[in-house]
Design a protein around this motif. Sequence first.
Motif, mmCIF file in Angstrom:
data_model
loop_
_atom_site.group_PDB
_atom_site.id
_atom_site.type_symbol
_atom_site.label_atom_id
_atom_site.label_comp_id
_atom_site.label_asym_id
_atom_site.label_seq_id
_atom_site.Cartn_x
_atom_site.Cartn_y
_atom_site.Cartn_z
ATOM 1 N N THR A 14 26.852 -20.892 -27.006
ATOM 2 C CA THR A 14 28.118 -20.241 -27.431
ATOM 3 C C THR A 14 27.855 -18.761 -27.686
ATOM 4 N N ALA A 16 27.976 -14.693 -25.431
ATOM 5 C CA ALA A 16 28.949 -13.745 -24.866
ATOM 6 C C ALA A 16 29.871 -14.414 -23.861
ATOM 7 N N ASP A 39 23.329 -19.478 -34.620
ATOM 8 C CA ASP A 39 24.648 -19.181 -35.202
ATOM 9 C C ASP A 39 25.345 -20.422 -35.770
ATOM 10 N N ALA A 80 25.881 -22.323 -20.414
ATOM 11 C CA ALA A 80 26.189 -20.910 -20.686
ATOM 12 C C ALA A 80 25.126 -20.229 -21.529
ATOM 13 N N PHE A 81 23.898 -20.791 -21.546
ATOM 14 C CA PHE A 81 22.841 -20.001 -22.171
ATOM 15 C C PHE A 81 22.069 -19.264 -21.062
ATOM 16 N N LYS A 82 21.194 -18.373 -21.460
ATOM 17 C CA LYS A 82 20.454 -17.587 -20.458
ATOM 18 C C LYS A 82 19.524 -18.530 -19.695
ATOM 19 N N HIS A 85 16.277 -20.202 -20.781
ATOM 20 C CA HIS A 85 16.237 -21.420 -21.612
ATOM 21 C C HIS A 85 16.403 -22.682 -20.774
ATOM 22 N N LEU A 106 27.618 -21.746 -15.237
ATOM 23 C CA LEU A 106 28.238 -20.419 -15.201
ATOM 24 C C LEU A 106 27.208 -19.300 -15.339
ATOM 25 N N LEU A 132 32.587 -10.894 -15.624
ATOM 26 C CA LEU A 132 32.990 -10.737 -17.024
ATOM 27 C C LEU A 132 32.069 -9.714 -17.662
ATOM 28 N N LYS A 136 27.817 -10.694 -27.200
ATOM 29 C CA LYS A 136 27.834 -11.320 -28.525
ATOM 30 C C LYS A 136 27.347 -10.250 -29.499
ATOM 31 N N TYR A 262 28.937 0.484 -19.221
ATOM 32 C CA TYR A 262 28.507 -0.874 -19.572
ATOM 33 C C TYR A 262 26.988 -0.984 -19.541
ATOM 34 N N SER A 265 23.874 -7.240 -19.132
ATOM 35 C CA SER A 265 23.303 -8.270 -20.009
ATOM 36 C C SER A 265 21.771 -8.224 -19.976
HETATM 37 N N1 LIG Z 1 27.627 -11.579 -20.816
HETATM 38 C C1 LIG Z 1 28.321 -11.457 -19.693
HETATM 39 O O1 LIG Z 1 29.312 -10.680 -19.613
HETATM 40 C C2 LIG Z 1 27.938 -12.247 -18.500
HETATM 41 C C3 LIG Z 1 26.890 -13.154 -18.526
HETATM 42 N N2 LIG Z 1 26.627 -13.885 -17.410
HETATM 43 C C4 LIG Z 1 25.554 -14.877 -17.396
HETATM 44 O O2 LIG Z 1 25.914 -15.927 -18.301
HETATM 45 C C5 LIG Z 1 24.744 -16.513 -18.865
HETATM 46 C C6 LIG Z 1 24.826 -16.424 -20.381
HETATM 47 O O3 LIG Z 1 24.777 -15.068 -20.706
HETATM 48 P P1 LIG Z 1 25.358 -14.500 -22.085
HETATM 49 O O4 LIG Z 1 26.493 -15.328 -22.552
HETATM 50 O O5 LIG Z 1 25.528 -13.037 -21.910
HETATM 51 O O6 LIG Z 1 24.102 -14.768 -23.058
HETATM 52 P P2 LIG Z 1 24.067 -14.739 -24.654
HETATM 53 O O7 LIG Z 1 22.648 -14.514 -25.016
HETATM 54 O O8 LIG Z 1 25.114 -13.856 -25.194
HETATM 55 O O9 LIG Z 1 24.494 -16.242 -25.054
HETATM 56 C C7 LIG Z 1 23.641 -17.294 -24.856
HETATM 57 C C8 LIG Z 1 23.800 -18.197 -26.074
HETATM 58 O O10 LIG Z 1 23.030 -19.374 -25.877
HETATM 59 C C9 LIG Z 1 22.491 -19.705 -27.132
HETATM 60 N N3 LIG Z 1 21.343 -20.578 -27.014
HETATM 61 C C10 LIG Z 1 20.080 -20.254 -26.700
HETATM 62 N N4 LIG Z 1 19.317 -21.360 -26.752
HETATM 63 C C11 LIG Z 1 20.130 -22.376 -27.105
HETATM 64 C C12 LIG Z 1 19.928 -23.764 -27.344
HETATM 65 N N5 LIG Z 1 18.722 -24.309 -27.219
HETATM 66 N N6 LIG Z 1 20.986 -24.522 -27.694
HETATM 67 C C13 LIG Z 1 22.204 -23.961 -27.835
HETATM 68 N N7 LIG Z 1 22.458 -22.653 -27.634
HETATM 69 C C14 LIG Z 1 21.426 -21.887 -27.273
HETATM 70 C C15 LIG Z 1 22.140 -18.405 -27.776
HETATM 71 O O11 LIG Z 1 22.033 -18.578 -29.169
HETATM 72 P P3 LIG Z 1 21.010 -17.665 -30.023
HETATM 73 O O12 LIG Z 1 21.456 -16.256 -29.846
HETATM 74 O O13 LIG Z 1 21.192 -18.179 -31.411
HETATM 75 O O14 LIG Z 1 19.645 -17.915 -29.458
HETATM 76 C C16 LIG Z 1 23.321 -17.544 -27.350
HETATM 77 O O15 LIG Z 1 24.336 -17.555 -28.322
HETATM 78 C C17 LIG Z 1 23.568 -15.726 -18.270
HETATM 79 O O16 LIG Z 1 23.078 -16.387 -17.112
HETATM 80 C C18 LIG Z 1 24.207 -14.389 -17.873
HETATM 81 O O17 LIG Z 1 23.489 -13.738 -16.826
HETATM 82 C C19 LIG Z 1 27.387 -13.800 -16.265
HETATM 83 C C20 LIG Z 1 28.417 -12.900 -16.210
HETATM 84 C C21 LIG Z 1 28.722 -12.049 -17.293
#
Ligand SMILES: NC(=O)C1=CN([C@@H]2O[C@H](COP(=O)(O)OP(=O)(O)OC[C@H]3O[C@@H](n4cnc5c(N)ncnc54)[C@H](OP(=O)(O)O)[C@@H]3O)[C@@H](O)[C@H]2O)C=CC1
Length: 315
Positions: A14, A16, A39, A80-82, A85, A106, A132, A136, A262, A265
């Motif tokens: 959960t 960005a 979080d 939706a995590f990186k 992971h 995604l 997008l 976060k 911008y 990421s």
């Molecule tokens: N941001 C963007 O605008 C865009 C992103 N993307 C892609 O989307 C994907 C996600 O990116 P983005 O949302 O930016 O990344 P973020 O780092 O913002 O979000 C990833 C989330 O996953 C959580 N997380 C990590 N490990 C775990 C776990 N074991 N269980 C549950 N949650 C976990 C993190 O929590 P914590 O921080 O507490 O570790 C974090 O909140 C990537 O592949 C990125 O390249 C694609 C297009 C646009």
Amino acid sequence: MESFSDRTYAILGTGALGGFYGSRLQKAGADVHFLLHSDYEHVNKHGLVIESKDGDFTLPDVRAYDDVQKMPPCDVVIVAFKTTHNHLLPKLLPSVVKDDGVVLVLQNGLGVEDEVAEIVGDKRVMGGLCFLCSNKVGPGHIRHLDYGEVKFAEYAIGYNSQGITTRMCQIAADFDRAGIPIKLAADLLLARWQKLVWNIPYNGLSVVLDARTDELMGNTHTRALVEELMWEVAAGAKSCDRIIADSFIEMMLDWTVKMKPYRTSMKIDYDEKRPLEVETMFGNPLRLAQQKGANLPKITMLYQQLKFLDARNSH
Ligand SMILES: NC(=O)C1=CN([C@@H]2O[C@H](COP(=O)(O)OP(=O)(O)OC[C@H]3O[C@@H](n4cnc5c(N)ncnc54)[C@H](OP(=O)(O)O)[C@@H]3O)[C@@H](O)[C@H]2O)C=CC1
Ligand SMILES: CC(C)(CO)C(=O)C(=O)O
């Protein structure tokens, strides 16, 4: 208002992207379950705050979890995590996707759906490319800066095109009701190579040159380098029999010129000393193209530089 579809959603990560889309789905009435990491306590108590160019909103009460085993099996499970992971996928996925459900990846990059298919089977996987700009900015606090379109496609072994399916249309209807711009693609591999036309130059150069997208576009030399990298991505796609039109590259350049200044990421991850998504965004595309006989020298050099910087920065 019509009741929302009866499809249930799980958001794995959960942040960005997952925090933004999951919140928009819940705001529109969908049944959404959020898996969190650091979080969890905050979000379980305070909910989610979304700042957005399309209008700010808060969700004081969300179904928050810190353990995937406590989540109900869902119809659509959004990864939706990186991708750094993704070693967790074998542990996270099996219990949370219904037998007749689907995992919707995604994340950016290439090759993730293959990994997911090995866990849940190749008939329960879809991919999505999100154009997008979201960050976060704090626990449970998402800032949506620009754009937001999602492009869906079905996965199949070997990334053979599957056309447009009923379930794609059903999920798209949910996203559409949530006000999220949606496109449906018949060919997932083409869609992923198309997204890399943006990600490889801008995510890579933003780290190597310590630059925002507007800075890269504002200098004649880096703008030329961005275009040359985009053409190399198109050559990689062609080695996989996917054709990226010249007009698509022009559109990506135009979108970036119009984009608010911008920090990509990958640049944010680098600045915050988090591991970089180098292997899925650079390594896998390079390896796939090389298997097909395509040599991509500029992308190779960018990959080597990023591997050096990543090793020195986050370990
Ligand atoms: N941001 C963007 O605008 C865009 C992103 N993307 C892609 O989307 C994907 C996600 O990116 P983005 O949302 O930016 O990344 P973020 O780092 O913002 O979000 C990833 C989330 O996953 C959580 N997380 C990590 N490990 C775990 C776990 N074991 N269980 C549950 N949650 C976990 C993190 O929590 P914590 O921080 O507490 O570790 C974090 O909140 C990537 O592949 C990125 O390249 C694609 C297009 C646009
Ligand atoms: C292309 C862009 C900026 C938005 O989708 C992105 O993918 C990223 O920041 O990783």
